[in-house]
Enzyme design. Structure first.
Site, PDB file in Angstrom:
ATOM      1  N   LYS A 126     -90.733 -48.644-147.621  1.00 19.48           N
ATOM      2  CA  LYS A 126     -92.191 -48.734-147.664  1.00 19.48           C
ATOM      3  C   LYS A 126     -92.570 -49.714-148.748  1.00 19.48           C
ATOM      4  O   LYS A 126     -91.810 -49.925-149.697  1.00 19.48           O
ATOM      5  CB  LYS A 126     -92.804 -47.365-147.992  1.00 19.48           C
ATOM      6  CG  LYS A 126     -94.240 -47.254-147.561  1.00 19.48           C
ATOM      7  CD  LYS A 126     -94.336 -47.004-146.078  1.00 19.48           C
ATOM      8  CE  LYS A 126     -95.759 -46.991-145.588  1.00 19.48           C
ATOM      9  NZ  LYS A 126     -95.810 -46.411-144.229  1.00 19.48           N
ATOM     10  N   ASP A 166     -99.815 -50.867-142.435  1.00 16.32           N
ATOM     11  CA  ASP A 166    -100.132 -49.473-142.736  1.00 16.32           C
ATOM     12  C   ASP A 166    -101.612 -49.515-143.141  1.00 16.32           C
ATOM     13  O   ASP A 166    -102.321 -50.461-142.759  1.00 16.32           O
ATOM     14  CB  ASP A 166     -99.228 -48.939-143.868  1.00 16.32           C
ATOM     15  CG  ASP A 166     -99.250 -47.411-143.973  1.00 16.32           C
ATOM     16  OD1 ASP A 166     -98.540 -46.746-143.202  1.00 16.32           O
ATOM     17  OD2 ASP A 166     -99.987 -46.869-144.827  1.00 16.32           O
TER      18      ASP A 166
HETATM   19  N1  GLU Z   1     -96.836 -47.831-141.310  1.00 17.51           N
HETATM   20  C1  GLU Z   1     -96.306 -47.230-140.137  1.00 17.51           C
HETATM   21  C2  GLU Z   1     -95.547 -45.988-140.506  1.00 17.51           C
HETATM   22  O1  GLU Z   1     -95.943 -45.278-141.404  1.00 17.51           O
HETATM   23  C3  GLU Z   1     -95.555 -48.210-139.286  1.00 17.51           C
HETATM   24  C4  GLU Z   1     -94.355 -48.831-139.926  1.00 17.51           C
HETATM   25  C5  GLU Z   1     -93.710 -49.924-139.097  1.00 17.51           C
HETATM   26  O2  GLU Z   1     -94.188 -50.235-138.015  1.00 17.51           O
HETATM   27  O3  GLU Z   1     -92.705 -50.460-139.577  1.00 17.51           O
HETATM   28  O4  GLU Z   1     -94.573 -45.604-139.913  1.00 17.51           O
END
Ligand code: GLU
Length: 449
Positions: A126, A166
């Protein structure tokens, strides 16, 4: 509690005392792994849990950018490359003033299990920044994204780490981020980021994937109960990309989303958020950058409740889709008192541990965890990566069909994992166990480091 789990939990608490969100998710996950850890004494010998709670790498960096008045600002950027055992690190970037190391680590830790649940080859990560996109001009957002990528590029790559969006990071930001990466690298490596525009390698259905996936998962829960979305009302929070997809798919499945929320309060629309005009207006509200849900009530002439949350509404299904710790104990008591049967998390960790345990303990309630329910988003991203590496496009139907299959699998795998350990229809423990099993197996096979 299992002594090994207890020891790792205590050590993690001592080491990360000022990271409450991170500790919250570690506690939630580790406590539900008890039967697996009991059954696998070899994990303790290999220090598996100690290794799992420690990120492989945390990158923290300075982001300096110029606003439209030629003033300079400094924000903090992060990328937590948590666990790369199953594939290139994968997970979104969040731009929000609340972002700090604790939030990044909680999201990264959750992402390991979520990404594992998809069964696709992706590790957990993340990132993001405490940059506040609210009220910023397009040019300011572009300059921020360029400055952010000017540092991040050296840490990522299609086979290394693949960020995405996100909260606060949508198609516009992903476009600017990718443009800067391409400029610096001098190569068209578009598999380096997902959530791109269709014109340069984005996947059809990726914008819908999180919301559609959540509705597909909820539909499996309803089926399990010999029930369906038909005629059901749904209260959700948020009004962003996830809510946009969710409203559409719930309507297609016969249900009706009747609430949305923002930092200013919530709206109640008894007719349902179920017309093209309303879906399009959600996109407009997002694009305006005002971060206000009252605009919806003004436009469609429905109730607006200032500074309140929608959790006291008498509906059939609750799906918190905004952000972490949205549903506290006080709300959980209201939800239980209202006799609501289905509590389906969508946003990452939208429930405090206390509230989650309380609802899980209710006989007539079914609770589904976000790391399974919202996994359609990252699954859609992994499908985008697959198309990018093959240099081709799948049709919307092809992607949707794969997404649907993945969500059904996640539900079924969670059910099986919980049953394997005699836990009954416990989707929370089931998701943690199923997600954990794959990572644990791969970590054991790859040797201790
Ligand atoms: N932000 C999204 C999540 O919490 C998507 C992450 C992504 O597509 O890599 O899973």
């Amino acid at each position: 509690m299992n002594q090994y789990i207890e020891r790792v939990l205590n050590a993690t608490k001592a080491k990360n005392a000022n990271e409450p969100e991170f500790l919250q998710t570690v506690e939630e996950v580790l406590t539900s792994l008890e039967p697996v850890i009991n059954a696998h004494p070899e994990y303790e010998k290999a220090a598996l849990l100690e290794r799992m709670v420690e990120p492989e790498r945390v990158i923290e960096f300075r982001v300096t950018w110029e606003d439209d008045n030629h003033e300079w600002h400094v924000n903090r950027g992060y990328r937590v490359q948590y666990n790369g055992t199953l594939g290139p690190y994968k997970g979104g970037l969040r731009f929000h003033p609340s972002v700090n190391l604790s939030i990044m680590k909680f999201l990264g830790f959750e992402q390991i299990f979520k990404d594992s649940l998809t069964t696709l080859p992706i590790g957990g990560a993340k990132g993001g920044s405490d940059f506040d996109p609210r009220g910023k001009s397009d040019a300011e957002v572009m300059r921020f994204c360029q400055a952010f990528m000017s540092e991040l590029y050296r840490h990522i790559g299609p086979d290394i780490d693949v960020p995405a969006g996100d909260i606060g990071v949508g198609a516009r930001e992903v476009g600017y981020l990718y443009g800067q990466y391409r400029r610096i690298r001098g190569a068209f490596e578009n598999g380096v980021i997902t959530g791109k525009g269709f014109a340069f390698g984005g996947s059809l259905m990726r914008p819908e994937a999180t919301g559609f996936g959540a509705a597909y998962y909820a539909n499996e829960v309803l089926k399990h109960e010999h029930d369906s979305f038909e005629g059901k009302t749904v209260a959700i929070s948020g009004f962003g990309n996830v809510a946009w997809g969710l409203c559409q798919k719930v309507a297609q499945l016969g249900g009706k989303v009747v609430t949305l929320s923002g930092p200013d309060g919530y709206i109640y629309d008894p007719d349902g958020i179920n017309t093209q005009e309303k879906y399009d207006y959600l996109l407009e509200m997002r694009a305006s950058g005002r971060d206000r849900v009252q605009d919806y009530a003004d436009k469609f002439d429905c109730e607006f409740h200032a500074k309140e949350k929608p959790w006291g509404c008498k509906v059939d299904i609750i799906m918190p889709s905004a952000t972490q710790n949205d549903v506290t104990m006080e709300w959980a008591e209201k939800i239980v008192a209202n006799g609501i049967k289905y509590y389906i998390e969508v946003a990452n960790m939208p429930t405090t541990n206390e509230a989650l345990m309380y609802m899980l303990g209710q006989k007539n309630m079914i609770v589904a965890p976000s790391k399974a329910v919202n996994a359609g988003g990252v699954a859609g991203s992994a499908l985008e990566m697959a198309q990018n590496s093959e240099r081709l496009f799948w049709t919307a139907e092809e992607v949707d069909e794969k997404l649907h299959r993945i969500m059904v699998n996640i539900h079924d795998a969670s059910v099986k994992a919980a049953e394997q350990y005699g836990l009954g229809y416990n989707l929370v423990a089931g998701a943690n166990i199923a997600g954990f099993q794959r990572v644990a197996e791969a970590m054991m096979a790859q040797g201790i480091f």
